[in-house]
Design an enzyme around this catalytic site. Structure first.
Site, mmCIF file in Angstrom:
data_model
loop_
_atom_site.group_PDB
_atom_site.id
_atom_site.type_symbol
_atom_site.label_atom_id
_atom_site.label_comp_id
_atom_site.label_asym_id
_atom_site.label_seq_id
_atom_site.Cartn_x
_atom_site.Cartn_y
_atom_site.Cartn_z
ATOM 1 C CG HIS A 25 -0.322 0.169 2.550
ATOM 2 N ND1 HIS A 25 0.294 -1.056 3.038
ATOM 3 C CD2 HIS A 25 -0.440 0.996 3.285
ATOM 4 C CE1 HIS A 25 0.907 -0.557 4.303
ATOM 5 N NE2 HIS A 25 0.155 0.516 4.599
ATOM 6 C CG HIS A 36 -0.452 4.570 4.607
ATOM 7 N ND1 HIS A 36 -0.938 3.857 5.758
ATOM 8 C CD2 HIS A 36 -0.833 5.396 4.017
ATOM 9 C CE1 HIS A 36 -2.172 4.245 5.425
ATOM 10 N NE2 HIS A 36 -2.105 5.361 4.590
ATOM 11 C CG ASP A 79 4.574 3.078 7.610
ATOM 12 O OD1 ASP A 79 3.706 3.485 6.711
ATOM 13 O OD2 ASP A 79 4.503 2.438 8.736
ATOM 14 C CG HIS A 80 4.010 0.137 4.601
ATOM 15 N ND1 HIS A 80 4.107 -1.343 4.892
ATOM 16 C CD2 HIS A 80 3.733 0.490 5.623
ATOM 17 C CE1 HIS A 80 3.607 -1.698 5.987
ATOM 18 N NE2 HIS A 80 3.280 -0.467 6.586
ATOM 19 C CG HIS A 98 -4.298 0.309 6.705
ATOM 20 N ND1 HIS A 98 -4.229 0.979 8.032
ATOM 21 C CD2 HIS A 98 -2.925 0.551 6.200
ATOM 22 C CE1 HIS A 98 -3.213 1.471 8.085
ATOM 23 N NE2 HIS A 98 -2.331 1.479 7.156
ATOM 24 C CG ASP A 100 0.335 -1.287 7.929
ATOM 25 O OD1 ASP A 100 1.183 -2.027 8.086
ATOM 26 O OD2 ASP A 100 0.748 -0.243 7.914
ATOM 27 C CG HIS A 106 3.635 -1.566 11.627
ATOM 28 N ND1 HIS A 106 4.364 -0.515 11.994
ATOM 29 C CD2 HIS A 106 2.965 -1.344 10.646
ATOM 30 C CE1 HIS A 106 4.044 0.607 11.084
ATOM 31 N NE2 HIS A 106 3.182 0.026 10.254
#
Length: 254
Positions: A53, A55, A57-58, A111, A128, A166
């Site tokens: 996805h 985001h 942080d990915h 998400h 996530d 995570h």
């Protein structure tokens, strides 16, 4: 032989590295630096980058990795993410460059609106959406979408190894105990996962079977979870989606 490594990033992210025969594939690289350090430490060549996805942080490290290694990148078709060579949607199947496995795509919105999972070879990368003993917050999707997405993952074989994004497991277990305080499998899992963290080991991967036995968000049709959700809501809940939505809101505010 395929090996899968958890590379820590930021506060609690894991970047997953698939390694085989001197080649490597990175999954959800929010930061390029820890990936580059890991590749150098093992003298590996990066042959692909996969993303679940959009985001940061990915995918934050994806452009730098793709530029440095000139390797193909794969990610969700229904999301705006830069530097993706192949955009994937439900049913798409592809051979992973450099690694002797093939992965198939599931659309799992909730998400984020276009979140995907990649499964095959007895494993699933679910970003996530599904966490160990938890699930992701609903930033772009609806409770109904997330219930459907989790159900797709729950239908995978019970032995499927679950690689999520995570290290939230112990916090998730603490919440799950509030929902199902009498769940013996949950108590056993808490002891097992606590011991791993005491040794500074990842609690991941889990398995679909473990999640079905202990994850309240996959257990919204179970009488004890329904009763706990209704008690928290102070009213009867009419559907699995309503139960899920109440448990998710409870977790958000806990």
């Amino acid at each position: 032989m395929l090996a899968i490594h958890a590379v820590p990033a930021f506060k609690d992210n894991y970047i997953w590295i698939l390694e085989e025969g001197g080649k490597a594939v990175a999954v959800d690289p929010g930061d390029a630096a820890p990936v580059e350090a890991f590749l150098e430490s093992r003298d590996l060549e990066l042959t692909a980058v996969l993303a679940t996805h959009h985001h940061a942080d990915h995918v934050g490290g994806l452009p730098a990795l793709a530029s440095h290694w000139r390797c193909p990148t794969f990610g969700p078709k229904r999301e705006v993410a830069a530097h993706l060579d192949q955009r994937l949607e439900e049913g798409d199947r592809f051979a992973v460059p450099g690694i002797d496995i093939a992965l198939e795509t599931l659309d799992i919105p909730g998400h984020t609106a276009g979140h995907i999972a990649l499964f095959g070879a007895g494993l699933v990368f679910c970003g996530d959406t599904l966490f160990a003993c938890g699930c992701g917050r609903l930033f772009e999707g609806t409770p109904a979408q997330m219930v459907d997405s989790l159900a797709k993952l729950a239908r995978l074989p019970r032995e499927t190894r679950v690689y999520c994004g995570h290290e939230y497991t112990l916090a998730n277990i603490r919440f799950a105990e509030r929902v199902e305080p009498s769940n013996r499998a949950l108590a056993e899992r808490k002891a097992r996962e606590s011991a791993k963290r005491a040794r500074n080991e990842p609690t991941l991967p889990s398995t679909i079977g473990e999640e079905l036995a202990t994850n309240p968000f996959l257990r919204c049709a179970e009488p004890d979870v329904i009763a706990a959700a209704e008690h928290h809501a102070g009213r009867k809940l009419k559907s699995t989606v309503e139960v899920f939505a109440e448990v998710r809101e409870w977790k958000n505010n806990s």
